[in-house]
Design a protein around this motif. Structure first.
Motif, short mmCIF file in Angstrom:
data_model
loop_
_atom_site.label_atom_id
_atom_site.label_comp_id
_atom_site.label_asym_id
_atom_site.label_seq_id
_atom_site.Cartn_x
_atom_site.Cartn_y
_atom_site.Cartn_z
N ASN A 189 0.86 -1.18 0.00
CA ASN A 189 0.00 0.00 0.00
C ASN A 189 0.90 1.23 0.00
N ASP B 29 0.18 4.39 -0.72
CA ASP B 29 -0.41 5.56 -0.11
C ASP B 29 -0.28 5.52 1.42
N LYS B 30 -0.47 4.36 2.01
CA LYS B 30 -0.32 4.20 3.45
C LYS B 30 1.14 4.42 3.87
N GLN B 31 2.07 3.97 3.07
CA GLN B 31 3.49 4.17 3.38
C GLN B 31 3.87 5.65 3.30
N ASN B 32 3.30 6.36 2.34
CA ASN B 32 3.62 7.79 2.22
C ASN B 32 3.00 8.62 3.34
N ARG B 33 1.84 8.18 3.88
CA ARG B 33 1.17 8.92 4.94
C ARG B 33 1.71 8.61 6.33
N ARG B 34 2.61 7.65 6.45
CA ARG B 34 3.12 7.29 7.76
C ARG B 34 4.06 8.37 8.29
N ASP C 117 5.72 7.49 14.14
CA ASP C 117 5.04 6.19 14.19
C ASP C 117 5.96 5.05 13.77
#
Length: 203
Positions: A177, A179-184, A188
């Motif tokens: 994913n 997009d999920k990696q970029n939003r991390r 976190d």
């Protein structure tokens, strides 16, 4: 005279390195002998006036052998400590091969300046003003332009098919994913721990 000398030198080294590729027990040594065979085969192509095929041999095949070498290193159980232990024993032999390669490069430049042999003109006749690479390019982009573009389309479809097959959903395989990696956030993903002395690390 230089053409005859170059032919016998390149042909002898090609046959010898090809035989050593087969008979070498170490796969790394076999790959290195195969690279030497490709370089000398490229010298034979220069002797015939086929500079384009010589360039393909060096760029494509030697590059592919480098990838093959990488897979051999990754897949086989090779003891590199044992390989490094015999480095001093093989050093004179490696220097001799390097000297032969340097002499072949100088000889290849000499025969390229002297021009191809008569057999090349009978096999692929070109005019004196146009080189072999220019003649191939003019032929590909004029008479065979549609076949050249069709081959490019076939390769493009094969590349897209390989990407689609690789990224299809499979059971038990977690997808990426992006997009999920970029939003991390960095906080976190990283945790600062003051680890007491004498205790293990808790994962």
């Amino acid at each position: 005279m230089i053409h005859v000398l170059a032919f016998y030198l390149f042909a002898t080294v090609v046959i010898a390195s090809g035989a050593m590729t087969i008979f070498s027990r170490n796969p790394v040594h076999s790959v290195l002998w195969l690279i030497l065979a490709f370089f000398n085969a490229a010298g034979l192509m220069i002797l015939l006036g086929a500079e384009f095929i010589a360039m393909l041999l060096v760029i494509v095949y030697v590059g592919a052998v480098a990838v093959l070498f990488m897979f051999v290193v990754m897949m086989l159980d090779i003891d590199f400590a044992e390989l490094r232990a015999g480095f001093v024993n093989y050093l004179p032999f490696g220097i001799a091969i390097a000297v032969v390669l340097l002499a072949e490069i100088v000889l290849g430049v000499g025969i390229w300046s002297a021009g191809p042999i008569e057999l090349a003109q009978r096999a692929a006749p070109v005019t004196g003003e146009v080189s072999n690479i220019q003649a191939i390019g003019a032929l590909l982009y004029t008479r065979y332009i549609f076949l050249f573009e069709a081959a490019g389309i076939v390769l493009l479809v094969a590349m897209v098919g390989a990407i689609v097959l690789t990224h299809r959903a499979r059971g038990g395989v977690r997808g990426q994913n992006i997009d999920k990696q970029n939003r991390r956030r960095p906080q976190d993903a990283v945790r600062n721990v003051k680890q007491p002395v004498g205790q293990g690390v808790e994962l």
